[in-house]
Design a protein around this motif. Structure first.
Motif, mmCIF file in Angstrom:
data_model
loop_
_atom_site.group_PDB
_atom_site.id
_atom_site.type_symbol
_atom_site.label_atom_id
_atom_site.label_comp_id
_atom_site.label_asym_id
_atom_site.label_seq_id
_atom_site.Cartn_x
_atom_site.Cartn_y
_atom_site.Cartn_z
ATOM 1 N N LEU A 27 0.761 -1.370 0.022
ATOM 2 C CA LEU A 27 -0.064 0.045 0.088
ATOM 3 C C LEU A 27 0.873 1.276 0.082
ATOM 4 C CD1 LEU A 27 -2.957 -0.774 2.231
ATOM 5 C CD2 LEU A 27 -3.083 -0.160 0.105
ATOM 6 N N VAL A 28 1.749 1.356 0.826
ATOM 7 C CA VAL A 28 2.794 2.473 0.914
ATOM 8 C C VAL A 28 3.365 2.442 -0.443
ATOM 9 C CG1 VAL A 28 4.943 3.403 2.141
ATOM 10 C CG2 VAL A 28 2.996 2.295 3.379
ATOM 11 N N ALA A 29 4.052 1.658 -0.877
ATOM 12 C CA ALA A 29 4.752 1.808 -2.318
ATOM 13 C C ALA A 29 4.161 2.153 -3.156
ATOM 14 C CB ALA A 29 5.535 0.294 -2.430
ATOM 15 N N THR A 30 2.542 1.659 -3.164
ATOM 16 C CA THR A 30 1.830 2.352 -4.391
ATOM 17 C C THR A 30 1.430 3.600 -4.161
ATOM 18 O OG1 THR A 30 0.742 -0.057 -4.658
ATOM 19 C CG2 THR A 30 -0.498 1.741 -5.583
ATOM 20 N N SER A 31 1.124 3.922 -2.926
ATOM 21 C CA SER A 31 0.784 5.461 -2.640
ATOM 22 C C SER A 31 2.152 6.286 -2.829
ATOM 23 C CB SER A 31 0.608 5.393 -1.211
ATOM 24 O OG SER A 31 0.374 6.889 -0.686
ATOM 25 N N GLN A 32 3.253 5.902 -2.880
ATOM 26 C CA GLN A 32 4.323 6.655 -3.033
ATOM 27 C C GLN A 32 4.803 6.878 -4.780
ATOM 28 O OE1 GLN A 32 7.288 4.654 -0.747
ATOM 29 N NE2 GLN A 32 7.146 5.911 0.967
ATOM 30 N N GLN A 55 -7.204 7.048 -0.044
ATOM 31 C CA GLN A 55 -7.535 6.926 -1.295
ATOM 32 C C GLN A 55 -7.319 5.637 -2.329
ATOM 33 O OE1 GLN A 55 -5.747 10.761 -3.211
ATOM 34 N NE2 GLN A 55 -7.526 11.890 -2.239
ATOM 35 N N ILE A 56 -6.022 5.165 -2.025
ATOM 36 C CA ILE A 56 -5.944 3.839 -2.588
ATOM 37 C C ILE A 56 -6.730 2.710 -1.899
ATOM 38 C CG2 ILE A 56 -4.301 1.890 -3.103
ATOM 39 C CD1 ILE A 56 -2.227 4.325 -3.318
ATOM 40 N N ALA A 57 -6.771 2.849 -0.589
ATOM 41 C CA ALA A 57 -7.603 1.809 0.009
ATOM 42 C C ALA A 57 -8.978 2.048 -0.376
ATOM 43 C CB ALA A 57 -7.499 2.220 1.635
ATOM 44 N N GLU A 58 -9.406 3.019 -0.517
ATOM 45 C CA GLU A 58 -10.778 3.350 -0.833
ATOM 46 C C GLU A 58 -11.190 2.727 -2.431
ATOM 47 O OE1 GLU A 58 -11.413 7.327 -0.626
ATOM 48 O OE2 GLU A 58 -11.658 7.522 1.554
ATOM 49 N N GLU A 59 -10.241 2.932 -3.029
ATOM 50 C CA GLU A 59 -10.378 2.118 -4.376
ATOM 51 C C GLU A 59 -10.460 0.494 -4.523
ATOM 52 O OE1 GLU A 59 -10.911 3.495 -7.211
ATOM 53 O OE2 GLU A 59 -9.887 5.611 -7.736
ATOM 54 N N LEU A 60 -9.614 0.134 -3.680
ATOM 55 C CA LEU A 60 -9.720 -1.487 -3.175
ATOM 56 C C LEU A 60 -10.840 -1.687 -2.761
ATOM 57 C CD1 LEU A 60 -6.070 -2.019 -1.949
ATOM 58 C CD2 LEU A 60 -6.844 -2.955 -4.242
ATOM 59 N N LEU A 61 -11.444 -1.172 -1.871
ATOM 60 C CA LEU A 61 -12.972 -1.584 -1.129
ATOM 61 C C LEU A 61 -13.947 -1.464 -2.222
ATOM 62 C CD1 LEU A 61 -12.830 0.190 2.291
ATOM 63 C CD2 LEU A 61 -12.227 -2.134 1.569
ATOM 64 N N THR A 62 -14.015 -0.317 -3.326
ATOM 65 C CA THR A 62 -14.757 -0.491 -4.380
ATOM 66 C C THR A 62 -14.848 -1.509 -5.315
ATOM 67 O OG1 THR A 62 -13.670 1.120 -5.666
ATOM 68 C CG2 THR A 62 -15.049 2.163 -4.209
ATOM 69 N N PRO A 103 -14.223 -2.043 -11.381
ATOM 70 C CA PRO A 103 -12.915 -2.260 -11.628
ATOM 71 C C PRO A 103 -11.966 -1.188 -11.032
ATOM 72 C CG PRO A 103 -14.184 -1.278 -13.643
ATOM 73 C CD PRO A 103 -15.089 -1.520 -12.592
ATOM 74 N N LEU A 104 -10.695 -1.825 -10.806
ATOM 75 C CA LEU A 104 -9.663 -0.865 -10.360
ATOM 76 C C LEU A 104 -9.213 -0.244 -11.638
ATOM 77 C CD1 LEU A 104 -7.511 -3.045 -7.814
ATOM 78 C CD2 LEU A 104 -8.837 -0.788 -7.258
ATOM 79 N N PRO A 105 -8.861 1.121 -11.349
ATOM 80 C CA PRO A 105 -8.183 1.855 -12.790
ATOM 81 C C PRO A 105 -6.960 1.108 -13.107
ATOM 82 C CG PRO A 105 -8.770 3.527 -10.890
ATOM 83 C CD PRO A 105 -8.802 1.977 -10.337
ATOM 84 N N ASP A 106 -6.677 1.185 -14.417
ATOM 85 C CA ASP A 106 -5.268 0.260 -14.870
ATOM 86 C C ASP A 106 -4.126 0.900 -14.353
ATOM 87 O OD1 ASP A 106 -7.340 -0.933 -16.726
ATOM 88 O OD2 ASP A 106 -7.103 0.258 -18.250
ATOM 89 N N THR A 107 -4.316 2.045 -14.142
ATOM 90 C CA THR A 107 -2.686 2.580 -13.509
ATOM 91 C C THR A 107 -2.506 1.965 -11.964
ATOM 92 O OG1 THR A 107 -2.809 4.646 -14.814
ATOM 93 C CG2 THR A 107 -1.445 4.569 -12.905
ATOM 94 N N LEU A 108 -3.744 1.984 -11.375
ATOM 95 C CA LEU A 108 -3.413 1.553 -10.064
ATOM 96 C C LEU A 108 -3.316 -0.054 -9.898
ATOM 97 C CD1 LEU A 108 -3.670 1.922 -7.160
ATOM 98 C CD2 LEU A 108 -6.108 1.529 -7.125
ATOM 99 N N GLN A 109 -3.869 -1.013 -10.967
ATOM 100 C CA GLN A 109 -3.669 -2.318 -10.876
ATOM 101 C C GLN A 109 -2.183 -2.262 -11.194
ATOM 102 O OE1 GLN A 109 -6.399 -4.827 -13.236
ATOM 103 N NE2 GLN A 109 -7.812 -3.172 -13.167
ATOM 104 N N THR A 110 -1.597 -1.776 -12.299
ATOM 105 C CA THR A 110 -0.241 -1.746 -12.687
ATOM 106 C C THR A 110 0.719 -1.700 -11.538
ATOM 107 O OG1 THR A 110 -0.771 -1.142 -14.971
ATOM 108 C CG2 THR A 110 1.639 -1.219 -14.199
ATOM 109 N N HIS A 111 0.511 -0.656 -11.034
ATOM 110 C CA HIS A 111 1.231 -0.179 -9.654
ATOM 111 C C HIS A 111 1.443 -1.239 -8.435
ATOM 112 C CE1 HIS A 111 3.235 3.480 -10.762
ATOM 113 N NE2 HIS A 111 1.947 3.886 -11.529
ATOM 114 N N LEU A 112 -0.015 -1.709 -8.381
ATOM 115 C CA LEU A 112 -0.082 -2.530 -7.100
ATOM 116 C C LEU A 112 0.618 -4.114 -7.308
ATOM 117 C CD1 LEU A 112 -3.697 -2.150 -6.295
ATOM 118 C CD2 LEU A 112 -1.920 -1.780 -4.418
ATOM 119 N N ALA A 113 0.368 -4.431 -8.727
ATOM 120 C CA ALA A 113 1.224 -5.500 -9.230
ATOM 121 C C ALA A 113 2.640 -5.263 -9.194
ATOM 122 C CB ALA A 113 0.838 -5.995 -10.924
ATOM 123 N N ALA A 114 3.011 -4.309 -9.523
ATOM 124 C CA ALA A 114 4.564 -3.963 -9.646
ATOM 125 C C ALA A 114 5.084 -3.815 -8.095
ATOM 126 C CB ALA A 114 4.732 -2.477 -10.107
ATOM 127 N N ALA A 115 4.345 -3.332 -6.937
ATOM 128 C CA ALA A 115 4.907 -3.303 -5.838
ATOM 129 C C ALA A 115 4.919 -4.857 -5.229
ATOM 130 C CB ALA A 115 3.851 -2.649 -4.960
#
Length: 234
Positions: free
Chosen positions: A184-189, A197-204, A210-222
């Motif tokens: 979570l922290v790495a994705t936030s940074q 805000q990232i946490a809220e996206e995950l809850l939705t 669907p998660l935004p593509d950019t957020l999915q990419t950064h979460l997977a990378a982290a």
């Protein structure tokens, strides 16, 4: 320098004397070790280990005792804290307010990366980073109190969301609580986005959005970076 003896809450130590000082080098992995040192009217609280909901009772007791004992200031040395969640942050904010009501200060002497990240992401770092004289701190009066109430409300509001998002990452990627927090922290940074805000996206997302593509990419990378790091160190 006088060491104040603080009871260590541990099931294995129930039969031990209540005034046995904590050995920072022998603390259980998930039980924080806390020492308080008194010097010239000030009290330094040094913590090693993890600060989360399981350690709330111990941390609250130590902070309340330290604020009551000190004549001027409580200094926090959290350089040995490996994990810190919003439950611990709430206790730190409450202790700071208690100290202020008694005409005292509670400041951060040293912090670990985990503590610093949490305080920065919740915009509470300035509340603990200041080293201003007592007179200046008290003269801020209502303005300082309003700021602290705002920060406390924000921390209390975001804590459940962040804890739930951590659980989602743990279940989805088979991560430990600490690793899920690191993701979570790495994705936030990396996305320059507030943690809540990232946490809220995950809850939705668990409700079908669907998660935004950019957020999915950064979460997977982290997650991949975390696993690569673990494989390399192992």
């Amino acid at each position: 320098m006088q060491q104040l003896r603080i009871p260590h809450r541990s099931g294995a130590a129930e039969g031990a004397a209540a005034d046995t000082p904590v050995d920072l080098g022998e603390a259980m992995p998930y039980e924080p070790a806390i020492q308080t040192l008194a010097h010239d009217g000030d009290v330094t609280v040094k913590v090693c280990g993890e600060l989360d909901m399981d350690s709330e009772e111990l941390l609250r007791s130590v902070l309340e005792d330290s604020v009551s004992r000190c004549a001027r200031c409580v200094e926090l040395d959290l350089s040995g804290v490996t994990f810190c969640d919003c439950s611990a942050l709430n206790l730190l904010l409450a202790a700071r307010r208690r100290a202020e009501r008694q005409g005292k200060l509670l400041t951060m002497r040293a912090s670990s990366p985990a503590v610093h990240r949490l305080l920065v992401k919740t915009d509470t770092w300035p509340l603990f980073a200041g080293t201003q004289p007592m007179e200046d701190a008290l003269s801020e009066g209502q303005e300082d109190l309003r700021n602290e109430v705002t920060q406390l409300r924000r921390a209390m509001r975001t804590r459940p969301v962040i804890d739930q998002a951590t659980g989602i990452l743990m279940a989805t990627f088979s991560l430990s609580a600490e690793d899920a927090w690191a993701v979570l922290v790495a994705t936030s940074q990396n996305t320059n986005t507030k943690l809540h805000q990232i946490a809220e996206e995950l809850l939705t997302a668990i409700h079908g959005e669907p998660l935004p593509d950019t957020l999915q990419t950064h979460l997977a990378a982290a997650v991949n970076e975390l696993r690569d790091s673990a494989a390399t160190s192992g």
